[in-house]
Design a protein around this motif. Structure first.
Motif, short mmCIF file in Angstrom:
data_model
loop_
_atom_site.label_atom_id
_atom_site.label_comp_id
_atom_site.label_asym_id
_atom_site.label_seq_id
_atom_site.Cartn_x
_atom_site.Cartn_y
_atom_site.Cartn_z
N TYR A 5 0.84 -1.20 0.00
CA TYR A 5 0.00 0.00 0.00
C TYR A 5 0.87 1.26 0.00
CZ TYR A 5 -3.44 3.37 1.81
OH TYR A 5 -4.25 4.45 2.00
N ALA A 6 1.96 1.20 0.77
CA ALA A 6 2.83 2.36 0.89
C ALA A 6 3.52 2.69 -0.43
CB ALA A 6 3.88 2.11 1.97
N VAL A 7 3.74 1.67 -1.27
CA VAL A 7 4.39 1.92 -2.56
C VAL A 7 3.58 2.91 -3.39
CG1 VAL A 7 5.11 0.86 -4.73
CG2 VAL A 7 5.50 -0.31 -2.59
N ILE A 8 2.25 2.73 -3.37
CA ILE A 8 1.38 3.59 -4.18
C ILE A 8 1.15 4.93 -3.50
CG2 ILE A 8 -0.88 3.74 -5.29
CD1 ILE A 8 0.91 1.58 -6.42
N THR A 9 0.86 4.89 -2.21
CA THR A 9 0.41 6.10 -1.52
C THR A 9 1.54 6.99 -1.03
OG1 THR A 9 0.29 4.90 0.58
CG2 THR A 9 -1.69 4.96 -0.77
N GLN A 10 2.75 6.47 -0.99
CA GLN A 10 3.85 7.25 -0.43
C GLN A 10 4.95 7.54 -1.43
OE1 GLN A 10 5.18 5.57 3.29
NE2 GLN A 10 3.11 5.38 4.09
N GLY A 11 4.56 7.78 -2.66
CA GLY A 11 5.54 8.40 -3.54
C GLY A 11 5.84 7.79 -4.87
N LEU A 12 5.54 6.51 -5.12
CA LEU A 12 6.01 5.90 -6.36
C LEU A 12 5.38 6.56 -7.57
CD1 LEU A 12 7.66 3.79 -7.77
CD2 LEU A 12 5.79 2.17 -7.50
N VAL A 13 4.04 6.59 -7.61
CA VAL A 13 3.37 7.21 -8.76
C VAL A 13 3.52 8.73 -8.70
CG1 VAL A 13 1.15 7.51 -9.91
CG2 VAL A 13 1.74 5.31 -8.93
N ASP A 14 3.43 9.30 -7.50
CA ASP A 14 3.59 10.74 -7.35
C ASP A 14 4.98 11.18 -7.81
OD1 ASP A 14 2.44 13.20 -6.57
OD2 ASP A 14 3.65 13.19 -4.75
N ALA A 15 5.95 10.27 -7.71
CA ALA A 15 7.30 10.59 -8.15
C ALA A 15 7.36 10.81 -9.66
CB ALA A 15 8.26 9.48 -7.75
N VAL A 16 6.39 10.23 -10.40
CA VAL A 16 6.36 10.45 -11.85
C VAL A 16 6.10 11.91 -12.15
CG1 VAL A 16 5.17 9.88 -13.99
CG2 VAL A 16 5.60 8.09 -12.30
N GLY A 17 5.04 12.46 -11.52
CA GLY A 17 4.77 13.89 -11.70
C GLY A 17 5.88 14.73 -11.13
N GLY A 18 6.44 14.27 -9.99
CA GLY A 18 7.53 15.02 -9.38
C GLY A 18 8.75 15.08 -10.28
N SER A 19 8.98 14.01 -11.04
CA SER A 19 10.13 14.02 -11.94
C SER A 19 9.95 15.04 -13.05
CB SER A 19 10.33 12.62 -12.53
OG SER A 19 9.22 12.24 -13.33
N LEU A 20 8.69 15.23 -13.48
CA LEU A 20 8.43 16.26 -14.50
C LEU A 20 8.71 17.65 -13.94
CD1 LEU A 20 5.11 14.86 -16.01
CD2 LEU A 20 7.42 14.68 -16.96
N VAL A 21 8.26 17.86 -12.71
CA VAL A 21 8.54 19.15 -12.06
C VAL A 21 10.05 19.34 -11.91
CG1 VAL A 21 8.26 20.48 -9.94
CG2 VAL A 21 6.34 19.16 -10.84
N PHE A 22 10.73 18.26 -11.53
CA PHE A 22 12.18 18.33 -11.34
C PHE A 22 12.88 18.73 -12.64
CE2 PHE A 22 16.39 16.42 -11.35
CZ PHE A 22 16.90 16.79 -10.12
N VAL A 23 12.51 18.02 -13.72
CA VAL A 23 13.15 18.31 -15.01
C VAL A 23 12.78 19.72 -15.49
CG1 VAL A 23 13.24 17.64 -17.44
CG2 VAL A 23 13.25 15.88 -15.66
N GLY A 24 11.49 20.09 -15.34
CA GLY A 24 11.07 21.43 -15.77
C GLY A 24 11.79 22.50 -14.99
N ALA A 25 11.90 22.31 -13.67
CA ALA A 25 12.60 23.29 -12.85
C ALA A 25 14.07 23.36 -13.24
CB ALA A 25 12.45 22.93 -11.38
N LEU A 26 14.64 22.21 -13.54
CA LEU A 26 16.05 22.15 -13.93
C LEU A 26 16.30 22.95 -15.21
CD1 LEU A 26 18.47 20.60 -12.67
CD2 LEU A 26 18.16 18.89 -14.45
N ILE A 27 15.41 22.78 -16.18
CA ILE A 27 15.54 23.52 -17.45
C ILE A 27 15.38 25.01 -17.21
CG2 ILE A 27 14.49 23.88 -19.71
CD1 ILE A 27 13.75 20.90 -19.70
N ALA A 28 14.37 25.40 -16.42
CA ALA A 28 14.14 26.82 -16.15
C ALA A 28 15.33 27.44 -15.43
CB ALA A 28 12.87 26.99 -15.32
N MET A 29 15.92 26.73 -14.46
CA MET A 29 17.08 27.23 -13.73
C MET A 29 18.29 27.34 -14.65
SD MET A 29 16.39 24.92 -10.32
CE MET A 29 17.85 25.34 -9.40
N LEU A 30 18.40 26.40 -15.60
CA LEU A 30 19.50 26.46 -16.56
C LEU A 30 19.40 27.72 -17.41
CD1 LEU A 30 21.96 25.12 -17.95
CD2 LEU A 30 20.34 23.93 -19.44
N ILE A 31 18.17 28.06 -17.80
CA ILE A 31 17.96 29.27 -18.61
C ILE A 31 18.25 30.52 -17.80
CG2 ILE A 31 16.19 30.62 -19.82
CD1 ILE A 31 14.86 27.96 -20.56
#
Length: 616
Positions: A145-171
Motif C-alpha cells: 500500500y505504501a508503494v502507491i500512496t507514499q511516492g512511487l506514482v507521485d514521483a512520476v509527476g515530481g520528476s516532471l517538475v524536477f526536469v522542468g525546474a532544472l531547465i528553467a534554472m539552466l535558462i
C-alpha cells in the motif's frame, strides 16, 4: 511422486541476501499493471499539476518585474491564484485515486497469496508455521500500500517538475544551477547507497513480525493447556522475546530511514544558502535581476520537493520489496495440482477390479519438516531450511477394500494407519507402488473428482468457527436444513440442536469450543455422512465417545454404510469385530489380513491387541 526434502527458499530466487529471498522491482510491476487505467489517470493529473506548478514561478517573476516597472498587474494575480487553487484540487483528487489504488493493490496481492496458500501441497503446511503464513497475508501485503500512496506514482509527476525546474534554472543562471546540482548529486548518491540496506532490514523486520504472529497463534491455540500448566508467564516471556525481535528490526529500519529522510532537507538548506550567497553577489554585479533570483529560488524549492518525494519513494519501495520477497516465496511454490498432468502420464495402467480401493506394494516416507530454532539468531537473519533424512512409514503395503464392505485397519501407534488414509485422499503420493480406486491409479484421476467420492473424518477432526449449518455444509453446500437436522439426529446431536434457540445457526465457537470433545467428533462424522460419498474413511472416529454414544454412532454408520465402502481405523474392539476384513499393520508392513476370528488364530500381534481391547 517423490517427496524430496524441501529446498531452501533461497534456491527458488536468483537473487539472495543474508536472510532469504528478496524481490525485484520487476516482480512489483504486475501488481501495478493490473490497475494501469487508474494509474494512467493519476499520471495525467501529475503532468497537469506539474505544468501548473512550473507556471507559478514564471508568473511570480512577471509580477515582480511589473511592480518594479510601476505597471499594473491586471489579471496576472488572479491567474496566479487560479493556478494555486487548481494545483490544490488536482492534488486532492490525485490523493484519493492513489489511496484507492493502493488499497486495490493490497487486495490483489492478498487474493493471489490466499489462492496459492490454500492450494499448496500438504507437505508445505507440515513444515510451515500457521502464524507466519497469516502474517504474510496481513502485514506483508500491507506494505505494498505504501508503494502507491507514499511516492512511487507521485514521483512520476515530481520528476516532471524536477526536469522542468532544472531547465528553467539552466535558462536563468547556469552557474547557480551547476552549484545546486553538485549538492543534489551528493545527496542522491547517499540515498542510493542506503536503499539496499533498507530493503534487507525491512524484510528481516517482516520475518520477525511473522515469528511474532506464529508465537501468538501457538499460545492462543493452546491457551487452556497454558493456563492449566501455569505456563502463562513463560509463554508471555516467549512472545515478548519475539516482539522484542520485531522491535529491534523496526528500530534498524528506522535508523537507516532516519539517515535517508534528512538528506533532502540538508540538500535544500545547503543549496538555498549557496544560491542566496552566490545569487546575491550576481545580482549586485548585474549578472541577473532580482526577479530572476526570486524565480530561481522558487524553482529550487520545486526541484527539491519532488526530490524529497523520490527519496521517500525509494524508502517505501525498498521496504515493500523486502515484504514482497516473502509474498513471492509463497506464490512461487508449486500448487498441489501443478504437476498432476506429468504425474498422470506416469500413472500405472488401469486394471479390471471389483475393489473400491486397493494398495499394491506401496512404499511411503515422510520428509521430516524443517527445524527452525524458536529464538532469533544472533545476526537477526532467519534460519535456513534444514532438510533431514526421510522417515519411512509404509513398506510394501498391499491390501484391497471390497466395494460396499467394511475394512478395519489396526495396529500399534505409528504403524502407518492414518498415512494409508492420507494416501487415499492424495494428500501425499507414494514413492513406490500404486493406490487404485476401482482399478484406476488415483494419480490418473483429477483430485477434485477423487475427493468427491470420499468422505473423510480425521483423527482430530476440526470444527470450524461458525455455525452448525456452516460446518455441516462444508462438503455438501446444497444440503437443505431438513437434511442437516436429520444427519445431526442420526449421530445423536439433537441436544446440541435444541439447546440453542438459533438451531442450525447456533455458533460453535473457535475450534468448536462450545461443544464437548465427543460432540465435535460426532459433528465431524455428521459432516462426512451428509456429503454422502460412496467411500467413507474414519480415522479412530469413536475414540472420544462414551459407550452409549459410540453405540448410537455405530448404528448411524451402519445405517448409511449400506452400499458404501468403509475403511475404519479401529480404536476399540467393538469397532473391529463386525468388519468384513481387518488389516493388521506393524512398523509400516501388513502382518495379517482376515476376519476377527481368523486373525486371533493366525496373527500374534492382533491377538495381543484384541486381548487389550485394541486400546493402544
Amino acid at each position: 511422486m517423490s517427496n524430496s526434502p524441501a529446498r531452501s527458499p533461497r534456491s527458488r530466487f536468483g537473487a539472495k541476501d543474508e536472510g532469504g529471498p528478496r524481490a525485484t522491482f520487476r516482480q512489483l510491476l504486475p501488481y501495478l499493471a493490473e490497475h494501469r487505467k487508474i494509474l494512467s489517470v493519476v499520471i495525467g493529473l501529475s503532468i497537469v499539476g506539474a505544468a501548473a506548478s512550473l507556471s507559478q514561478p514564471l508568473l511570480v517573476s512577471q509580477v515582480i518585474t511589473r511592480v518594479q516597472a510601476g505597471d499594473t498587474l491586471g489579471t496576472l494575480v488572479w491567474v496566479l491564484v487560479g493556478l494555486v487553487v487548481a494545483s490544490a484540487m488536482i492534488s486532492g483528487f490525485q490523493h484519493y485515486l492513489l489511496q484507492r489504488t493502493g488499497t486495490s493493490v493490497v487486495l490483489s496481492a492478498r487474493r493471489q497469496l490466499i489462492n496459492r496458500m490454500m492450494r499448496l501441497p500438504i507437505r508445505e503446511y507440515d513444515s510451515r508455521r500457521t502464524g507466519d503464513l497469516v502474517s504474510r497475508v496481513g502485514s506483508d501485503t500491507t506494505l505494498l500500500y505504501a508503494v502507491i500512496t507514499q511516492g512511487l506514482v507521485d514521483a512520476v509527476g515530481g520528476s516532471l517538475v524536477f526536469v522542468g525546474a532544472l531547465i528553467a534554472m539552466l535558462i536563468i543562471d547556469p552557474l547557480l544551477l551547476g552549484l545546486t546540482v553538485l549538492v543534489i548529486a551528493i545527496s542522491v548518491v547517499t540515498v542510493v547507497l542506503l536503499s539496499g540496506r533498507i530493503r534487507i532490514a525491512s524484510r528481516k523486520q517482516q520475518e520477525k513480525v511473522g515469528d511474532l504472529s506464529a508465537a501468538v497463534e501457538r499460545a492462543l491455540g493452546a491457551i487452556r493447556t497454558v493456563r492449566a500448566s501455569n505456563a502463562t508467564d513463560r509463554e508471555i516471556a516467549t512472545i515478548e522475546k519475539d516482539a522484542k525481535g520485531a522491535w529491534d528490526m523496526g528500530i534498524a529500519v528506522a535508523r537507516i530511514s532516519a539517515l535517508v529522510v534528512p538528506v533532502a532537507g540538508i540538500a535544500l538548506q545547503v543549496s538555498l544558502l549557496m544560491v542566496l550567497g552566490v545569487g546575491g553577489f550576481r545580482v549586485a554585479s548585474g549578472a541577473i535581476t532580482i526577479a530572476n533570483l526570486v524565480s530561481f529560488i522558487l524553482f529550487l524549492f520545486m526541484m527539491i520537493m519532488p526530490l524529497t518525494t523520490a527519496f521517500g519513494a525509494i524508502n517505501s519501495v525498498n521496504q515493500a520489496l523486502g515484504a514482497l520477497g516473502r509474498i513471492q516465496e509463497i506464490i512461487g511454490l508449486p500448487t498441489e495440482t501443478q504437476d498432476d498432468s506429468r504425474i498422470a502420464d506416469n500413472a500405472a495402467p488401469p486394471i479390471a477390479s471389483g475393489d473400491a480401493i486397493s494398495f499394491h506394494d506401496v512404499d511411503f516416507e515422510y520428509t521430516v519438516p524443517p527445524v527452525a530454532p524458536a529464538a532469533p539468531s544472533g545476526n537477526g537473519s532467519s534460519p535456513g531450511v534444514e532438510a533431514t533424512e526421510p522417515r519411512a512409514v509404509l513398506r510394501g503395503v498391499s491390501f484391497s477394500a471390497a466395494r460396499g464392505k467394511r475394512t478395519a485397519l489396526v495396529g500399534p501407534s505409528g504403524a502407518g494407519k492414518s498415512t494409508i488414509l492420507a494416501l487415499i485422499e492424495r494428500f501425499y503420493d507414494p514413492q513406490a507402488g500404486v493406490v487404485r480406486l476401482g482399478g484406476v491409479d488415483i494419480r490418473a484421476l483429477d483430485r477434485t473428482e477423487l475427493r468427491a467420492q470420499i468422505g473423510y473424518v480425521e483423527q482430530d477432526a476440526p470444527v470450524l468457527a461458525g455455525t452448525l449449518a456452516e460446518n455441516l455444509r462444508i462438503g455438501a453446500p446444497d444440503a437443505t436444513d431438513q437434511q442437516c437436522v436429520d444427519v445431526l439426529r442420526s449421530v445423536n446431536l439433537t441436544e446440541v440442536l435444541e439447546r440453542n434457540e438459533l438451531g442450525l445457526e447456533a455458533p460453535v465457537g473457535e475450534d468448536g469450543i462450545m461443544l464437548s470433545g465427543g460432540e465435535r467428533q460426532r459433528l465431524a462424522i455428521a459432516r462426512a455422512l451428509l456429503a454422502a460419498a460412496p467411500i467413507l474413511l474414519l480415522d479412530e472416529s469413536t475414540s472420544s465417545l462414551d459407550g452409549l454414544n459410540e453405540q448410537l454412532l455405530r448404528e448411524a454408520i451402519d445405517a448409511v454404510a449400506e452400499n458404501r465402502t468403509l475403511i475404519v481405523i479401529a480404536h476399540r474392539l467393538s469397532t473391529v469385530v463386525d468388519s468384513d476384513q481387518i488389516v493388521v499393520l506393524d512398523h509400516g508392513r501388513v502382518v495379517g489380513i482376515g476376519t476377527h476370528s481368523e486373525l486371533v488364530a493366525t496373527t500374534p500381534l492382533y491377538k495381543q491387541l484384541a486381548k487389550h481391547q485394541l486400546l493402544v
